[in-house]
Design an enzyme around this catalytic site. Structure first.
Site, short mmCIF file in Angstrom:
data_model
loop_
_atom_site.label_atom_id
_atom_site.label_comp_id
_atom_site.label_asym_id
_atom_site.label_seq_id
_atom_site.Cartn_x
_atom_site.Cartn_y
_atom_site.Cartn_z
N PHE A 73 64.95 -22.54 15.99
CA PHE A 73 65.87 -23.55 16.51
C PHE A 73 66.37 -23.22 17.91
O PHE A 73 67.16 -23.97 18.47
CB PHE A 73 67.12 -23.64 15.61
CG PHE A 73 66.87 -24.00 14.19
CD1 PHE A 73 66.87 -25.32 13.78
CD2 PHE A 73 66.65 -23.01 13.23
CE1 PHE A 73 66.66 -25.65 12.45
CE2 PHE A 73 66.43 -23.34 11.90
CZ PHE A 73 66.44 -24.67 11.51
N ALA A 74 65.99 -22.03 18.42
CA ALA A 74 66.63 -21.55 19.66
C ALA A 74 66.12 -22.34 20.85
O ALA A 74 64.97 -22.21 21.25
CB ALA A 74 66.30 -20.07 19.84
N ASN A 92 63.14 -21.17 28.92
CA ASN A 92 63.76 -20.86 27.64
C ASN A 92 62.99 -21.48 26.47
O ASN A 92 62.65 -20.82 25.50
CB ASN A 92 65.20 -21.36 27.63
CG ASN A 92 65.94 -20.90 26.39
OD1 ASN A 92 66.48 -19.80 26.36
ND2 ASN A 92 65.92 -21.71 25.34
N TYR A 141 63.20 -31.82 29.01
CA TYR A 141 63.51 -31.36 27.65
C TYR A 141 62.39 -31.76 26.68
O TYR A 141 61.85 -30.92 25.94
CB TYR A 141 64.87 -31.92 27.20
CG TYR A 141 65.12 -31.69 25.73
CD1 TYR A 141 65.28 -30.40 25.23
CD2 TYR A 141 65.15 -32.77 24.84
CE1 TYR A 141 65.47 -30.19 23.87
CE2 TYR A 141 65.35 -32.55 23.49
CZ TYR A 141 65.50 -31.27 23.00
OH TYR A 141 65.68 -31.05 21.66
#
Ligand code: UDP
Length: 329
Positions: A73-74, A92, A141
């Site tokens: 989930f990170a 990330n 995203y």
């Protein structure tokens, strides 16, 4: 099973940790605490403060803890921020997952349940959205998550013993029914928590982003899925994964609610008038997004238990009333 939950101190990850423990799994919650909250981690989980980029340390932890499956989930998850700082998102979310996969490879961990997003569809061709619809993200995203799905496919093709599922979330909402966990984002931009903060008097008003959409009441329609239902789906998927599986599922309730309907629900649930104004559209917001959820229902028998918006909002309200400062003591 022994499960490592990456992002286990975040909003969704912390609920997953709690539910995994309730179902008898042994859980390691890994989080860099950049946006997560240490107090959100269930006391029965082993907490590991670590960043996805720390491949070697991750791989040691996976081996030491004899991990069978990683729930990942990170991620950074603000669309607007991803437009302003794309490299952070690719670093990330995408490179971070590559690092995690390398660590899994080095330690022989062969199962991953990955948090993907409906943002991989971008502006949908039609609704409800089926998994086979064109993937054409419209922001970094969405791309950062879609790239990961593609990487997982390529990795699985090269490593037949590996199995993964990419779960494409619609709008995750609500909080643990017992009031122990909930949403605590800074800044908070999501509709339901913003409404709760207005109801609490912590914000003056909510701005409805656009009332001129081609929808029955002019406001955007979204599919709000309760966080506990979503986590149950992860566990069902994890239990079903067999070597070589490359699965993907939409996670939603399969119907949409408009912003005005959510606002009305928030007023009913809180019993308070919620001051609001109508503003311009928010860039990048499609008019209507809701899921076709037949695939996961047919294949795994999962469907959301929370389907009425008031019940979802009521859990969010319980959390916000009890924890107006979020996880801050
Ligand atoms: N929204 C709104 N005002 C807000 C926040 C959100 O009108 O302060 C609308 C937004 O335009 C979208 C819906 O509420 O149509 C859900 O937005 P949210 O940010 O919660 O989730 P997203 O759909 O962006 O993942």
């Amino acid at each position: 099973m022994n499960v490592l939950v990456a992002g286990g101190a975040g909003y969704i990850g912390s609920h997953a940790v709690k539910q995994l423990i309730a179902e008898g799994h042994r859980v390691v919650a890994a989080d860099n605490l950049y946006r997560g909250h240490a107090p959100a981690v269930h006391p029965k989980a082993t907490f590991l403060k670590i960043d996805l980029a720390e491949t070697t340390a991750l791989s040691e932890a996976l081996r030491r803890e004899k991990i069978d499956c990683v729930m990942h989930f990170a991620a950074l998850a603000y669309v607007g921020e991803s437009v302003a700082e794309p490299l952070r998102y690719y670093d990330n979310n995408t490179a971070g997952t590559i690092s995690l996969l390398k660590a899994m490879r080095a330690s022989g961990v062969r199962r991953m349940v990955f948090s993907s997003t409906a943002a991989v569809y971008g502006e949908p061709e039609s609704t409800p959205i089926v998994e086979t619809q064109r993937r054409q993200p419209i922001n970094p995203y969405g791309w950062s998550k879609w790239f990961v799905e593609q990487i997982l496919h390529d990795y699985a093709a090269a490593h037949p013993e590996f199995a993964f599922a990419a779960l494409r979330y619609f709008n995750v909402a609500g909080a643990a029914a017992d009031g122990s966990l909930g949403e605590d984002h800074d800044p908070e931009t999501h509709l339901i928590p913003v409404l709760m903060q207005v109801a609490l008097g912590r914000r003056e008003k909510v701005t409805v982003f656009g009332a001129d959409y081609p929808t029955p009441d002019g406001t955007c329609i979204r599919d709000y899925v309760h966080v506990e239902d979503l986590c149950n789906a992860h566990i069902a998927v994890m239990n079903a994964l067999q070597p070589g599986d490359t699965r993907c599922y939409n996670l939603g309730i399969g119907r949409g609610y408009s912003v005005r309907e959510i606002l009305a629900s928030a007023e009913r649930v809180t019993g308070r008038a919620i001051p609001h104004e109508f503003g311009p559209r928010r860039p990048g917001d499609p008019a209507v997004l809701f899921a076709n959820v037949e695939k996961i229902r047919n294949e795994l028998g999962w469907s959301a238990r929370f389907t009425e918006i008031d019940a979802i909002v009521a859990t969010a309200w319980k959390w916000f009333e009890k924890h107006p400062e979020g996880y801050r003591p």
